[in-house]
Design a protein around this motif. Sequence first.
Motif, PDB file in Angstrom:
ATOM      1  N   ASN A 283      -2.568 -14.881 -53.542  1.00 58.69           N
ATOM      2  CA  ASN A 283      -3.795 -15.355 -52.906  1.00 58.69           C
ATOM      3  C   ASN A 283      -4.809 -15.735 -53.995  1.00 58.69           C
ATOM      4  N   PRO A 284      -5.375 -16.947 -53.939  1.00 57.53           N
ATOM      5  CA  PRO A 284      -6.294 -17.362 -55.009  1.00 57.53           C
ATOM      6  C   PRO A 284      -7.481 -16.419 -55.188  1.00 57.53           C
ATOM      7  N   THR A 285      -7.902 -15.750 -54.122  1.00 60.31           N
ATOM      8  CA  THR A 285      -9.044 -14.839 -54.256  1.00 60.31           C
ATOM      9  C   THR A 285      -8.654 -13.529 -54.931  1.00 60.31           C
ATOM     10  N   TYR A 286      -7.365 -13.358 -55.170  1.00 58.79           N
ATOM     11  CA  TYR A 286      -6.904 -12.111 -55.787  1.00 58.79           C
ATOM     12  C   TYR A 286      -7.384 -12.001 -57.232  1.00 58.79           C
ATOM     13  N   LEU A 287      -7.706 -13.154 -57.816  1.00 53.40           N
ATOM     14  CA  LEU A 287      -8.089 -13.185 -59.225  1.00 53.40           C
ATOM     15  C   LEU A 287      -9.530 -13.648 -59.389  1.00 53.40           C
ATOM     16  N   SER A 288     -10.158 -13.094 -60.381  1.00 50.64           N
ATOM     17  CA  SER A 288     -11.445 -13.601 -60.829  1.00 50.64           C
ATOM     18  C   SER A 288     -11.321 -13.760 -62.342  1.00 50.64           C
ATOM     19  N   SER A 289     -11.395 -14.991 -62.808  1.00 46.29           N
ATOM     20  CA  SER A 289     -11.124 -15.292 -64.222  1.00 46.29           C
ATOM     21  C   SER A 289      -9.787 -14.694 -64.636  1.00 46.29           C
ATOM     22  N   SER A 290      -8.815 -14.895 -63.815  1.00 47.28           N
ATOM     23  CA  SER A 290      -7.437 -14.428 -64.037  1.00 47.28           C
ATOM     24  C   SER A 290      -7.263 -12.919 -63.937  1.00 47.28           C
ATOM     25  N   GLN A 291      -8.362 -12.172 -63.805  1.00 47.10           N
ATOM     26  CA  GLN A 291      -8.219 -10.718 -63.690  1.00 47.10           C
ATOM     27  C   GLN A 291      -8.081 -10.333 -62.225  1.00 47.10           C
ATOM     28  N   ILE A 292      -7.194  -9.385 -61.978  1.00 42.76           N
ATOM     29  CA  ILE A 292      -6.969  -8.912 -60.619  1.00 42.76           C
ATOM     30  C   ILE A 292      -8.217  -8.173 -60.139  1.00 42.76           C
ATOM     31  N   ARG A 293      -8.763  -8.597 -59.015  1.00 43.22           N
ATOM     32  CA  ARG A 293     -10.042  -8.074 -58.553  1.00 43.22           C
ATOM     33  C   ARG A 293      -9.993  -6.593 -58.194  1.00 43.22           C
ATOM     34  N   VAL A 294      -8.835  -6.134 -57.722  1.00 45.31           N
ATOM     35  CA  VAL A 294      -8.775  -4.746 -57.246  1.00 45.31           C
ATOM     36  C   VAL A 294      -8.541  -3.768 -58.393  1.00 45.31           C
ATOM     37  N   LYS A 295      -8.481  -4.282 -59.610  1.00 45.51           N
ATOM     38  CA  LYS A 295      -8.283  -3.414 -60.772  1.00 45.51           C
ATOM     39  C   LYS A 295      -9.432  -3.589 -61.760  1.00 45.51           C
ATOM     40  N   SER A 296      -9.772  -2.474 -62.398  1.00 47.20           N
ATOM     41  CA  SER A 296     -10.746  -2.548 -63.482  1.00 47.20           C
ATOM     42  C   SER A 296     -10.053  -2.468 -64.826  1.00 47.20           C
ATOM     43  N   ILE A 297      -9.058  -1.618 -64.878  1.00 43.32           N
ATOM     44  CA  ILE A 297      -8.264  -1.483 -66.093  1.00 43.32           C
ATOM     45  C   ILE A 297      -6.795  -1.605 -65.721  1.00 43.32           C
ATOM     46  N   ALA A 298      -5.988  -1.824 -66.719  1.00 41.30           N
ATOM     47  CA  ALA A 298      -4.578  -2.101 -66.455  1.00 41.30           C
ATOM     48  C   ALA A 298      -3.884  -0.956 -65.722  1.00 41.30           C
ATOM     49  N   SER A 299      -4.294   0.277 -65.978  1.00 44.44           N
ATOM     50  CA  SER A 299      -3.601   1.411 -65.365  1.00 44.44           C
ATOM     51  C   SER A 299      -4.024   1.649 -63.915  1.00 44.44           C
ATOM     52  N   ASP A 300      -5.047   0.933 -63.434  1.00 41.04           N
ATOM     53  CA  ASP A 300      -5.397   1.066 -62.019  1.00 41.04           C
ATOM     54  C   ASP A 300      -4.212   0.636 -61.148  1.00 41.04           C
ATOM     55  N   THR A 301      -4.146   1.241 -59.995  1.00 42.17           N
ATOM     56  CA  THR A 301      -3.057   0.919 -59.077  1.00 42.17           C
ATOM     57  C   THR A 301      -3.253  -0.473 -58.483  1.00 42.17           C
ATOM     58  N   PRO A 302      -2.248  -1.321 -58.552  1.00 42.81           N
ATOM     59  CA  PRO A 302      -2.385  -2.617 -57.868  1.00 42.81           C
ATOM     60  C   PRO A 302      -2.369  -2.419 -56.353  1.00 42.81           C
ATOM     61  N   ILE A 303      -3.124  -3.233 -55.676  1.00 40.97           N
ATOM     62  CA  ILE A 303      -3.239  -3.120 -54.213  1.00 40.97           C
ATOM     63  C   ILE A 303      -3.111  -4.507 -53.607  1.00 40.97           C
ATOM     64  N   SER A 304      -2.429  -4.574 -52.496  1.00 42.19           N
ATOM     65  CA  SER A 304      -2.435  -5.811 -51.709  1.00 42.19           C
ATOM     66  C   SER A 304      -2.627  -5.424 -50.251  1.00 42.19           C
ATOM     67  N   TYR A 305      -2.902  -6.392 -49.432  1.00 41.27           N
ATOM     68  CA  TYR A 305      -3.140  -6.138 -48.010  1.00 41.27           C
ATOM     69  C   TYR A 305      -2.251  -7.071 -47.198  1.00 41.27           C
ATOM     70  N   ILE A 306      -1.393  -6.488 -46.410  1.00 44.52           N
ATOM     71  CA  ILE A 306      -0.425  -7.281 -45.640  1.00 44.52           C
ATOM     72  C   ILE A 306      -1.057  -7.699 -44.314  1.00 44.52           C
ATOM     73  N   THR A 307      -0.991  -8.987 -44.010  1.00 48.14           N
ATOM     74  CA  THR A 307      -1.406  -9.448 -42.678  1.00 48.14           C
ATOM     75  C   THR A 307      -0.279 -10.176 -41.958  1.00 48.14           C
ATOM     76  N   THR A 308       0.685 -10.664 -42.710  1.00 44.43           N
ATOM     77  CA  THR A 308       1.682 -11.556 -42.134  1.00 44.43           C
ATOM     78  C   THR A 308       3.077 -11.166 -42.598  1.00 44.43           C
ATOM     79  N   ILE A 309       4.023 -11.246 -41.687  1.00 43.91           N
ATOM     80  CA  ILE A 309       5.422 -11.050 -42.045  1.00 43.91           C
ATOM     81  C   ILE A 309       6.170 -12.321 -41.654  1.00 43.91           C
ATOM     82  N   GLY A 310       6.827 -12.912 -42.594  1.00 43.49           N
ATOM     83  CA  GLY A 310       7.621 -14.094 -42.312  1.00 43.49           C
ATOM     84  C   GLY A 310       9.093 -13.735 -42.335  1.00 43.49           C
ATOM     85  N   LEU A 311       9.831 -14.203 -41.343  1.00 45.08           N
ATOM     86  CA  LEU A 311      11.274 -13.969 -41.288  1.00 45.08           C
ATOM     87  C   LEU A 311      11.980 -15.295 -41.590  1.00 45.08           C
ATOM     88  N   TYR A 312      12.903 -15.274 -42.519  1.00 44.91           N
ATOM     89  CA  TYR A 312      13.444 -16.499 -43.087  1.00 44.91           C
ATOM     90  C   TYR A 312      14.951 -16.603 -42.924  1.00 44.91           C
TER      91      TYR A 312
END
Lengths: 344, 334
Positions: A283-312
């Motif tokens: 998601n383009p909003t996931y990054l701010s200046s290439s940094q992951i928004r939900v993290k402050s430092i590299a060891s922070d836990t990455p987080i995502s939020y699921i809204t959609t499931i696609g079956l292929y």
Amino acid sequence: MAVINYEPLNSSTDVTTTKTLLYEAIPLTGTIVSGTYSDENIKNFTHGMFQAVYDYPYLSSSANHIFDLSVGYSSNSTISGSVSAVQESKKINMYNQFAQVLLGYTGSDNIVREFESDLSLDGVGKIQDSFFINFSRLITKDQIKKGSFSLTVGTGSWANPFGFTETLTDASASATGKTTNTIGGDYGVLYNAGNTARGVVFYQAGIAILATGSWDSVTDFNSGSSPVYSYTTAQSLASASISGSCDALRHRIKNISFNNTTEINSTIYFCRVPHNKYNYSANPTYLSSSQIRVKSIASDTPISYITTIGLYSPNNELLAMAKLSEPLKKDPTNEITLRVRLDY
Amino acid sequence: MAFLDNSGDIILDAVLTDVGRKKMADGTFKITKFALGDDEIDYSLYNKNHASGSAYADLDILQTPVMEAFTQTNAGINYGLLSLGSTDVLYLPVLKVNEKTTISSNVKSPSTPTSGIFYLADTSTNTVSKLTTALGASDKFLTSNSTSGPAILLESGIDTSNIAGDTANKLTYLVSNNLVDKSFYVYYDNRFLTTVLGPTAGSKFNNTSLGLSGAPTLDYALAIAPPVTTDLQISNFSSARIAAASDNVVENGNYSTPDTSVSAVAGPRGAFTVLNFIVKPNLNTAYTLYGSVSQDVFSDSVLYSYIDTTIFVQGTKTGTQVQIPLRIIKYISG
């Protein structure tokens, strides 16, 4: 855009199928059948073999077809051959059509079976003079639920048809018994409160077949003033037109109710999201200046939020899609199983 | 589509897509895998410094209303969730168009009459010469089927000034995390474009070949890219895969030309690619149906017909993507 990361579904452990029966209560009040719309919801045809009942004046695009009515009798009936018969061949044709579709042929002469007011089809208790009510698939869906059918008819005089009433039900029938299966599907017997058989109902076909017994004591089952006439059921079946007898029956229908059944076959896909998958986002909003928004430092836990499931499909074609009603947090500390059910 | 009721338990609203129904009809419906998406989420709502504590950081995100499932595949998963092997990734690459003027063989979008749109001259007579005059340079537009350029230059990398764009950081942040794209998907409208041209093997982009000047070297040749069948979610769009090569523009304090004057990416660069197109012949009807006919585009009394379309480019490894507005233009008269 193309999805980058797929997770395989194991057909033996992640996919299962179920069948669910869904029931809806269908109440049909007699005022719709006769009265509310001054018969503008009743459609008669030039061939005169049946009449169609709608829930609204049938010329309107809002109208839904709810059932058809017809009458008929067997060529073996005592009515057959009446000197005053009207549309006799059509009435016999109607009876034979219903009988051959629902019961089929039997015996060394391969003659059409006749309806009976019991479950044995042994030639005893034949219904040779009948009213037919064919319910639309729109309301019966896959079938009428066994044990749910109820029909209340007026057995009073023509002037006061509901002065006396009789309720016919198939209450003894159920999914596990008190029905007979024929080539036309299962049928159950309609009994009145005194446990006298008055007809049968074919569940899958959505057809009720009424004998004339409810009105045996009624001398003016079908009556009119111009010209003056007054018929018993036997006289009406013989001497009135099919639509005339159908009109008389509608005049006496007080209530019809049943539950319809919809069979829902489902495939359930268990989409298992491992702890180490889908923790980042494109998601383009996931990054701010290439940094992951939900993290402050590299060891922070990455987080995502699921809204959609696609079956292929194997070719990466999106065949089905599911949406969660609210975002679901995903991080490496949790594993999620999303249960996606597709109904057919 | 309406929003789903999110006042109670979490529910799943599942539908067959139009492609799914078609597959059901022809008896080839088979689901073998799944993917996850988060298109509705605006991660800028994530507040790491929430006054009530970190437990409230994603409060706004979790309250995001989610729309009902779409049956059209083009509104499916646009931005999928990613699975990366490491949990300590802090930076992800982005994809950017490089229009730096220090490079001669990349195409730059003109600032007038509208900025941000790349022009693509079709092969009709005089279009190239008229555009060169109108735009003042031959690197302000693409020429259909030109294999030598100029071409659209795309770079992927970590676009932050917090990390120096040197070789060591490229290894640390990109290569070791497997975040360097080896190729890109290009999605284009097949009503107007025949195919895509991508770089051939041996293409290079660096600022190291010319010593301490730090001047850019962009060498490439273009060839027709192979089509690919991926989940084509936009009607009338086809896709092709173009190659990517290592982006070797690096920061070096001794270079007289700073790396940021050469590269569109501020930090470590991963990969680059170049892009051109072949316009479909005989687009006259399409100009009428989908574009504008005989317009004085540059206010110079020269008339052109044109169609505006969008090119989508996506990294096959990282999923990073960019949209490129493209104007297919044809000289008419004047």
